[in-house]
Scaffold this motif. Structure first.
Motif, PDB file in Angstrom:
ATOM      1  N   LEU A  31      -5.205 -22.561 -15.948  1.00  0.00           N
ATOM      2  CA  LEU A  31      -4.794 -21.933 -17.210  1.00  0.00           C
ATOM      3  C   LEU A  31      -3.283 -21.911 -17.432  1.00  0.00           C
ATOM      4  O   LEU A  31      -2.834 -21.921 -18.575  1.00  0.00           O
ATOM      5  N   GLY A  32      -2.515 -21.807 -16.368  1.00  0.00           N
ATOM      6  CA  GLY A  32      -1.061 -21.765 -16.491  1.00  0.00           C
ATOM      7  C   GLY A  32      -0.526 -20.363 -16.749  1.00  0.00           C
ATOM      8  O   GLY A  32      -1.239 -19.473 -17.225  1.00  0.00           O
ATOM      9  N   LEU A  33       0.725 -20.193 -16.426  1.00  0.00           N
ATOM     10  CA  LEU A  33       1.399 -18.892 -16.544  1.00  0.00           C
ATOM     11  C   LEU A  33       1.324 -18.323 -17.954  1.00  0.00           C
ATOM     12  O   LEU A  33       1.036 -17.137 -18.140  1.00  0.00           O
ATOM     13  N   GLN A  34       1.580 -19.151 -18.960  1.00  0.00           N
ATOM     14  CA  GLN A  34       1.653 -18.638 -20.330  1.00  0.00           C
ATOM     15  C   GLN A  34       0.344 -18.008 -20.788  1.00  0.00           C
ATOM     16  O   GLN A  34       0.350 -17.032 -21.542  1.00  0.00           O
ATOM     17  N   SER A  35      -0.790 -18.512 -20.311  1.00  0.00           N
ATOM     18  CA  SER A  35      -2.084 -17.917 -20.684  1.00  0.00           C
ATOM     19  C   SER A  35      -2.177 -16.467 -20.208  1.00  0.00           C
ATOM     20  O   SER A  35      -2.684 -15.604 -20.926  1.00  0.00           O
ATOM     21  N   PHE A  36      -1.667 -16.208 -19.001  1.00  0.00           N
ATOM     22  CA  PHE A  36      -1.706 -14.848 -18.460  1.00  0.00           C
ATOM     23  C   PHE A  36      -0.707 -13.939 -19.180  1.00  0.00           C
ATOM     24  O   PHE A  36      -1.006 -12.775 -19.445  1.00  0.00           O
ATOM     25  N   ILE A  37       0.450 -14.477 -19.519  1.00  0.00           N
ATOM     26  CA  ILE A  37       1.435 -13.694 -20.281  1.00  0.00           C
ATOM     27  C   ILE A  37       0.849 -13.348 -21.649  1.00  0.00           C
ATOM     28  O   ILE A  37       0.930 -12.193 -22.100  1.00  0.00           O
ATOM     29  N   ASN A  38       0.250 -14.330 -22.304  1.00  0.00           N
ATOM     30  CA  ASN A  38      -0.338 -14.092 -23.632  1.00  0.00           C
ATOM     31  C   ASN A  38      -1.459 -13.057 -23.561  1.00  0.00           C
ATOM     32  O   ASN A  38      -1.545 -12.167 -24.420  1.00  0.00           O
ATOM     33  N   LEU A  39      -2.314 -13.166 -22.551  1.00  0.00           N
ATOM     34  CA  LEU A  39      -3.425 -12.222 -22.399  1.00  0.00           C
ATOM     35  C   LEU A  39      -2.894 -10.801 -22.205  1.00  0.00           C
ATOM     36  O   LEU A  39      -3.346  -9.863 -22.874  1.00  0.00           O
ATOM     37  N   SER A  40      -1.950 -10.634 -21.311  1.00  0.00           N
ATOM     38  CA  SER A  40      -1.410  -9.291 -21.029  1.00  0.00           C
ATOM     39  C   SER A  40      -0.656  -8.739 -22.226  1.00  0.00           C
ATOM     40  O   SER A  40      -0.738  -7.536 -22.511  1.00  0.00           O
ATOM     41  N   THR A  41       0.047  -9.588 -22.945  1.00  0.00           N
ATOM     42  CA  THR A  41       0.764  -9.136 -24.152  1.00  0.00           C
ATOM     43  C   THR A  41      -0.226  -8.671 -25.202  1.00  0.00           C
ATOM     44  O   THR A  41      -0.059  -7.601 -25.805  1.00  0.00           O
ATOM     45  N   ASN A  42      -1.270  -9.454 -25.426  1.00  0.00           N
ATOM     46  CA  ASN A  42      -2.301  -9.092 -26.396  1.00  0.00           C
ATOM     47  C   ASN A  42      -2.978  -7.786 -25.975  1.00  0.00           C
ATOM     48  O   ASN A  42      -3.169  -6.874 -26.793  1.00  0.00           O
ATOM     49  N   PHE A  43      -3.321  -7.683 -24.694  1.00  0.00           N
ATOM     50  CA  PHE A  43      -3.978  -6.477 -24.183  1.00  0.00           C
ATOM     51  C   PHE A  43      -3.107  -5.241 -24.405  1.00  0.00           C
ATOM     52  O   PHE A  43      -3.571  -4.243 -24.968  1.00  0.00           O
ATOM     53  N   TYR A  44      -1.861  -5.272 -23.962  1.00  0.00           N
ATOM     54  CA  TYR A  44      -1.022  -4.081 -24.066  1.00  0.00           C
ATOM     55  C   TYR A  44      -0.599  -3.778 -25.493  1.00  0.00           C
ATOM     56  O   TYR A  44      -0.347  -2.615 -25.829  1.00  0.00           O
ATOM     57  N   THR A  45      -0.564  -4.775 -26.352  1.00  0.00           N
ATOM     58  CA  THR A  45      -0.334  -4.487 -27.772  1.00  0.00           C
ATOM     59  C   THR A  45      -1.488  -3.637 -28.294  1.00  0.00           C
ATOM     60  O   THR A  45      -1.278  -2.648 -29.000  1.00  0.00           O
ATOM     61  N   ARG A  46      -2.699  -3.957 -27.896  1.00  0.00           N
ATOM     62  CA  ARG A  46      -3.872  -3.179 -28.297  1.00  0.00           C
ATOM     63  C   ARG A  46      -3.811  -1.753 -27.725  1.00  0.00           C
ATOM     64  O   ARG A  46      -4.114  -0.778 -28.406  1.00  0.00           O
ATOM     65  N   VAL A  47      -3.448  -1.656 -26.452  1.00  0.00           N
ATOM     66  CA  VAL A  47      -3.388  -0.348 -25.792  1.00  0.00           C
ATOM     67  C   VAL A  47      -2.353   0.551 -26.471  1.00  0.00           C
ATOM     68  O   VAL A  47      -2.645   1.700 -26.818  1.00  0.00           O
ATOM     69  N   TYR A  48      -1.158   0.032 -26.667  1.00  0.00           N
ATOM     70  CA  TYR A  48      -0.084   0.855 -27.224  1.00  0.00           C
ATOM     71  C   TYR A  48      -0.282   1.154 -28.708  1.00  0.00           C
ATOM     72  O   TYR A  48       0.313   2.091 -29.230  1.00  0.00           O
ATOM     73  N   ASP A  49      -1.136   0.365 -29.377  1.00  0.00           N
ATOM     74  CA  ASP A  49      -1.439   0.616 -30.788  1.00  0.00           C
ATOM     75  C   ASP A  49      -2.770   1.338 -30.974  1.00  0.00           C
ATOM     76  O   ASP A  49      -3.217   1.505 -32.101  1.00  0.00           O
ATOM     77  N   ASP A  50      -3.393   1.778 -29.890  1.00  0.00           N
ATOM     78  CA  ASP A  50      -4.720   2.402 -29.956  1.00  0.00           C
ATOM     79  C   ASP A  50      -4.633   3.732 -30.709  1.00  0.00           C
ATOM     80  O   ASP A  50      -4.143   4.727 -30.192  1.00  0.00           O
ATOM     81  N   GLU A  51      -5.111   3.721 -31.934  1.00  0.00           N
ATOM     82  CA  GLU A  51      -5.089   4.929 -32.777  1.00  0.00           C
ATOM     83  C   GLU A  51      -6.369   5.741 -32.630  1.00  0.00           C
ATOM     84  O   GLU A  51      -6.390   6.917 -32.960  1.00  0.00           O
ATOM     85  N   GLU A  52      -7.441   5.108 -32.146  1.00  0.00           N
ATOM     86  CA  GLU A  52      -8.724   5.800 -32.041  1.00  0.00           C
ATOM     87  C   GLU A  52      -8.785   6.760 -30.866  1.00  0.00           C
ATOM     88  O   GLU A  52      -9.428   7.801 -30.945  1.00  0.00           O
ATOM     89  N   GLU A  53      -8.144   6.376 -29.786  1.00  0.00           N
ATOM     90  CA  GLU A  53      -8.263   7.148 -28.546  1.00  0.00           C
ATOM     91  C   GLU A  53      -6.875   7.554 -28.032  1.00  0.00           C
ATOM     92  O   GLU A  53      -6.320   6.918 -27.151  1.00  0.00           O
ATOM     93  N   GLU A  54      -6.346   8.612 -28.589  1.00  0.00           N
ATOM     94  CA  GLU A  54      -5.019   9.101 -28.198  1.00  0.00           C
ATOM     95  C   GLU A  54      -4.953   9.399 -26.707  1.00  0.00           C
ATOM     96  O   GLU A  54      -3.960   9.114 -26.055  1.00  0.00           O
ATOM     97  N   TRP A  55      -6.021   9.958 -26.141  1.00  0.00           N
ATOM     98  CA  TRP A  55      -6.035  10.284 -24.708  1.00  0.00           C
ATOM     99  C   TRP A  55      -5.817   9.030 -23.870  1.00  0.00           C
ATOM    100  O   TRP A  55      -5.170   9.095 -22.830  1.00  0.00           O
ATOM    101  N   PHE A  56      -6.365   7.896 -24.325  1.00  0.00           N
ATOM    102  CA  PHE A  56      -6.209   6.660 -23.567  1.00  0.00           C
ATOM    103  C   PHE A  56      -4.775   6.143 -23.696  1.00  0.00           C
ATOM    104  O   PHE A  56      -4.132   5.824 -22.698  1.00  0.00           O
ATOM    105  N   ARG A  57      -4.270   6.076 -24.896  1.00  0.00           N
ATOM    106  CA  ARG A  57      -2.902   5.594 -25.127  1.00  0.00           C
ATOM    107  C   ARG A  57      -1.892   6.468 -24.398  1.00  0.00           C
ATOM    108  O   ARG A  57      -0.910   5.968 -23.851  1.00  0.00           O
ATOM    109  N   SER A  58      -2.155   7.756 -24.318  1.00  0.00           N
ATOM    110  CA  SER A  58      -1.206   8.679 -23.682  1.00  0.00           C
ATOM    111  C   SER A  58      -1.051   8.410 -22.187  1.00  0.00           C
ATOM    112  O   SER A  58      -0.030   8.771 -21.598  1.00  0.00           O
ATOM    113  N   MET A  59      -2.044   7.756 -21.564  1.00  0.00           N
ATOM    114  CA  MET A  59      -1.926   7.429 -20.137  1.00  0.00           C
ATOM    115  C   MET A  59      -0.776   6.458 -19.885  1.00  0.00           C
ATOM    116  O   MET A  59      -0.261   6.377 -18.778  1.00  0.00           O
TER     117      MET A  59
END
Length: 172
Positions: A31-59
């Motif tokens: 897959l190469g390095l960039q695939s993992f960077i893209n995956l983690s960036t996409n994942f944490y963008t979702r986490v930090y923008d999580d409006e539904e579950e404040e308790w989760f984002r607050s972690m």
């Protein structure tokens, strides 16, 4: 008594053979390095923008998004056949210990997995077979952390004070 791996398999619905199928091929080379960077960036963008579950984002409130992304993709790269980027920078991954400050519950694991599944679904640079292997690993590992968290909580609740513990201040 069930091992943490056995509990992780039972709770996640992923047996250990499927969870560790990531070891059958070098996903980093594939897959190469960039695939993992893209995956983690996409994942944490979702986490930090999580409006539904404040308790989760607050972690994640006490860590910078960029640091979280780097920690995650470096761990993924290392675990999936690439260079030991994470260990070189932070030492042994020690997942249970590093997640100790967080309430790693069944609910938190499911929320984490939901964000990761959504990030994986949007990852066009990761083939379907690799996605299945990775999600099996992530699901099993998430519940391995839940099992470790529960064991840690049981141990804290079962601690008995040593009979030699000071019950009053020492006299001078």
């Amino acid at each position: 008594m069930q091992s943490l791996q056995e509990k992780a398999s039972a709770w996640s619905g992923v047996d250990q053979a499927d969870a560790f199928a990531i070891d059958e091929s070098n996903l980093f080379e594939k897959l190469g390095l960039q695939s993992f960077i893209n995956l983690s960036t996409n994942f944490y963008t979702r986490v930090y923008d999580d409006e539904e579950e404040e308790w989760f984002r607050s972690m994640f409130a006490n860590s910078k998004k960029e640091d979280a992304i780097q920690n995650q993709y470096e761990f993924f790269v290392q675990r999936m056949g690439g260079p030991p980027l994470y260990s070189q920078r932070k030492g042994h991954p020690a997942l249970i210990g590093r997640h100790r400050p967080f309430p790693v519950t069944h609910e938190a694991a499911e929320r984490w997995l939901q964000h990761m599944q959504n990030a994986m679904d949007e990852s066009v640079d990761i083939d379907q077979d690799s996605k299945v292997k990775m999600m099996n690993f992530f699901r099993h590992t998430a519940f391995f952390l839940v099992a470790g968290n529960e064991l840690q909580n049981q141990n804290q609740n079962n601690q008995v004070a040593c009979k030699h513990a000071a019950t009053k201040p020492a006299e001078e």
